[in-house]
Write a protein that holds these residues in place. Structure first.
Motif, PDB file in Angstrom:
ATOM      1  N   ALA A 197     -23.383  -1.226 -18.838  1.00  0.00           N
ATOM      2  CA  ALA A 197     -24.708  -1.345 -18.557  1.00  0.00           C
ATOM      3  C   ALA A 197     -24.836  -1.750 -17.235  1.00  0.00           C
ATOM      4  N   LYS A 198     -23.837  -2.558 -16.629  1.00  0.00           N
ATOM      5  CA  LYS A 198     -23.815  -2.697 -15.090  1.00  0.00           C
ATOM      6  C   LYS A 198     -23.688  -1.484 -14.226  1.00  0.00           C
ATOM      7  N   ALA A 199     -22.789  -0.616 -14.704  1.00  0.00           N
ATOM      8  CA  ALA A 199     -22.558   0.280 -14.079  1.00  0.00           C
ATOM      9  C   ALA A 199     -23.776   1.332 -14.039  1.00  0.00           C
ATOM     10  N   ALA A 200     -24.417   1.483 -14.918  1.00  0.00           N
ATOM     11  CA  ALA A 200     -25.683   2.152 -15.135  1.00  0.00           C
ATOM     12  C   ALA A 200     -26.676   1.694 -14.152  1.00  0.00           C
ATOM     13  N   GLY A 201     -26.919   0.500 -14.077  1.00  0.00           N
ATOM     14  CA  GLY A 201     -27.748  -0.217 -13.166  1.00  0.00           C
ATOM     15  C   GLY A 201     -27.252  -0.077 -11.852  1.00  0.00           C
ATOM     16  N   PHE A 202     -26.077  -0.053 -11.618  1.00  0.00           N
ATOM     17  CA  PHE A 202     -25.696   0.172 -10.235  1.00  0.00           C
ATOM     18  C   PHE A 202     -25.952   1.667  -9.604  1.00  0.00           C
ATOM     19  N   ALA A 203     -25.816   2.695 -10.524  1.00  0.00           N
ATOM     20  CA  ALA A 203     -26.269   3.777 -10.143  1.00  0.00           C
ATOM     21  C   ALA A 203     -27.498   4.083  -9.899  1.00  0.00           C
ATOM     22  N   VAL A 204     -28.387   3.360 -10.647  1.00  0.00           N
ATOM     23  CA  VAL A 204     -29.998   3.412 -10.262  1.00  0.00           C
ATOM     24  C   VAL A 204     -30.285   2.905  -8.936  1.00  0.00           C
ATOM     25  N   VAL A 205     -29.578   1.580  -8.773  1.00  0.00           N
ATOM     26  CA  VAL A 205     -29.829   1.094  -7.476  1.00  0.00           C
ATOM     27  C   VAL A 205     -29.198   1.981  -6.247  1.00  0.00           C
ATOM     28  N   LEU A 206     -28.111   2.514  -6.520  1.00  0.00           N
ATOM     29  CA  LEU A 206     -27.502   3.352  -5.440  1.00  0.00           C
ATOM     30  C   LEU A 206     -28.433   4.447  -5.246  1.00  0.00           C
ATOM     31  N   GLY A 207     -29.017   5.034  -6.382  1.00  0.00           N
ATOM     32  CA  GLY A 207     -29.956   6.297  -5.928  1.00  0.00           C
ATOM     33  C   GLY A 207     -31.289   5.849  -5.490  1.00  0.00           C
ATOM     34  N   LEU A 208     -31.881   4.663  -5.679  1.00  0.00           N
ATOM     35  CA  LEU A 208     -32.776   4.079  -5.055  1.00  0.00           C
ATOM     36  C   LEU A 208     -32.522   3.913  -3.450  1.00  0.00           C
TER      37      LEU A 208
END
Length: 322
Positions: free
Chosen positions: A262-273
Motif C-alpha cells: 500500500a505504501k509503495a502504491a501511494g509512493f508511485a502516485v506521489v511520484l507521478g504527481l
C-alpha cells in the motif's frame, strides 16, 4: 492495533511524524526561498530559477519572519505531540488507562524502553527547534540581519532531522538481526521522505499569497531536491522491506507486507504527481496550487501507512505462514 489504546498511540505517532516532517521542511525552506546564507545563485539554479527577478528575491527575504514564526509554533506543537505520544505509549505498554498512569511508569517507559527513549529525544529536539525559531523570529522582527548561530537554519536542520529519525529507527529495524545496516538505511529513508513531503508543505505555507516566489524560485529549486529525495526513498524503501520481510511471499501473506505494498502504491502516485508538476513548471505554467495540494494529500496518506508500519507488531511481519 486492534485496541483503543493502540489506535491512540498510532494517531499520536502520526502527529509526531507529520509535524516533524513539516519542521524539516521549514528548516530547508530558507534555502529554497532565498533566505539562507547558502542559497545558490540564480545562475547555478537552472533556467526556470533565472526567471526570478529582484522583486521575488526580496519577497524571499520578506518571508523569513513568517518561516520563523511557523517554525516556532509547529516546534511547540511537535513537542506537545511527542509528549502526548510518550504518555499514551507508556499507558499502552503498562496496560493501564492513560488517565491513571503513574509518574513512575511514565519515567520507566521514557528511560528504559527504546520507543520511550526515542520519543524523549524527539521531545528534546522539538523544544530546541522551538527555541531556535524564537531566536530567529525575534531577530527578524528587530531587523537584525545576523541573528547569531541559533537563528540560522543550519542548526534547525540538524535538530529536526534527529527528531524525525529517532522514532522509526528504534522500531523493527532496531531489533533486526542485521540492524547494523537496517538502521542507517531506515534513517536515510525517513530523512529523505521528510525532506520531500515536509519541504513541499513548508513551501505551500511560507509562500502563501506570493505565487511568483513559489513558482519562479522556490519550486524550481525544490524540484531538484525532490528528485534526489525520491530516489533515496525508493532505494532505501526496497532495502528496508528486504531486511524486514522473511521472504518475498510475505508481501502478500503478512499484514506488514500488505502495508508495504500500500505504501509503495501511494509512493508511485506521489511520484507521478511530482513529475506532472515538474513538467508543468518547465512549460512555464504558473497554475500549480491545485496540483501541489493534491500531492500533499497523497503524501499524508503515505505517512499514515508508514506510521502503521512503524507500530506494526512482530506477528504482522511473520505472516500467516509463521
Amino acid at each position: 492495533m486492534g485496541s483503543k489504546g493502540a489506535r491512540e498511540v498510532l494517531f499520536a505517532r502520526l502527529a509526531v511524524d507529520g509535524i516533524g516532517a513539516l519542521q524539516v521542511g521549514l528548516a530547508v525552506a530558507p534555502f529554497l526561498t532565498g533566505q539562507g546564507r547558502s542559497a545558490p545563485p540564480d545562475r547555478a539554479a537552472g533556467r526556470a530559477d533565472r526567471r526570478a527577478g529582484p522583486a521575488d528575491r526580496a519577497a524571499g527575504r520578506a518571508v523569513a519572519r513568517r518561516t520563523a514564526a511557523l517554525g516556532g509554533l509547529t516546534g511547540a506543537a511537535w513537542a506537545g505531540a511527542a509528549l502526548l505520544a510518550l504518555w499514551l505509549g507508556a499507558a499502552e505498554a503498562g496496560g493501564v488507562d492513560a488517565f491513571r498512569l503513574r509518574p513512575g511508569v511514565l519515567a520507566d517507559f521514557a528511560t528504559e524502553v527504546a520507543a520511550g527513549r526515542a520519543l524523549l529525544l524527539t521531545l528534546g529536539c522539538a523544544l530546541l527547534v522551538a527555541v531556535t525559531r524564537l531566536v530567529s523570529f525575534r531577530a527578524s522582527a528587530g531587523g537584525r540581519a545576523e541573528p547569531g548561530v541559533l537563528g540560522q537554519p543550519e542548526p534547525v536542520i540538524g535538530f529536526a532531522l534527529l527528531g524525525v529519525v529517532a522514532g522509526p529507527v528504534t522500531g523493527h529495524a532496531g531489533g533486526h538481526l542485521g540492524h547494523g545496516t537496517a538502521v542507517p538505511v531506515l534513517a536515510v529513508h525517513v530523512a529523505a521522505a521528510c525532506l520531500w513531503a515536509g519541504g513541499l508543505a513548508a513551501l505551500a505555507l511560507v509562500c502563501r499569497g506570493r505565487p511568483g516566489l513559489l513558482t519562479d524560485l522556490a519550486l524550481p529549486r525544490f524540484s531538484r531536491l525532490a528528485g534526489y529525495c525520491a530516489g533515496c526513498v525508493l532505494l532505501t524503501g526496497v532495502l528496508s522491506a528486504a531486511f524486514q520481510l522473511p521472504a518475498p511471499s510475505a508481501l502478500l501473506d503478512s499484514e506488514y507486507g500488505r502495508l508495504v505494498l500500500a505504501k509503495a502504491a501511494g509512493f508511485a502516485v506521489v511520484l507521478g504527481l511530482g513529475w506532472w508538476t515538474r513538467r508543468r513548471l518547465a512549460e512555464g505554467n504558473p497554475r500549480l496550487t491545485g496540483r501541489v495540494a493534491l500531492e500533499l494529500v497523497w503524501m499524508a496518506g503515505v505517512f499514515a501507512v508508514a506510521a502503521a508500519l512503524a507500530e506494526a507488531p512482530a506477528a504482522a511481519i511473520r505472516g500467516t505462514g509463521a
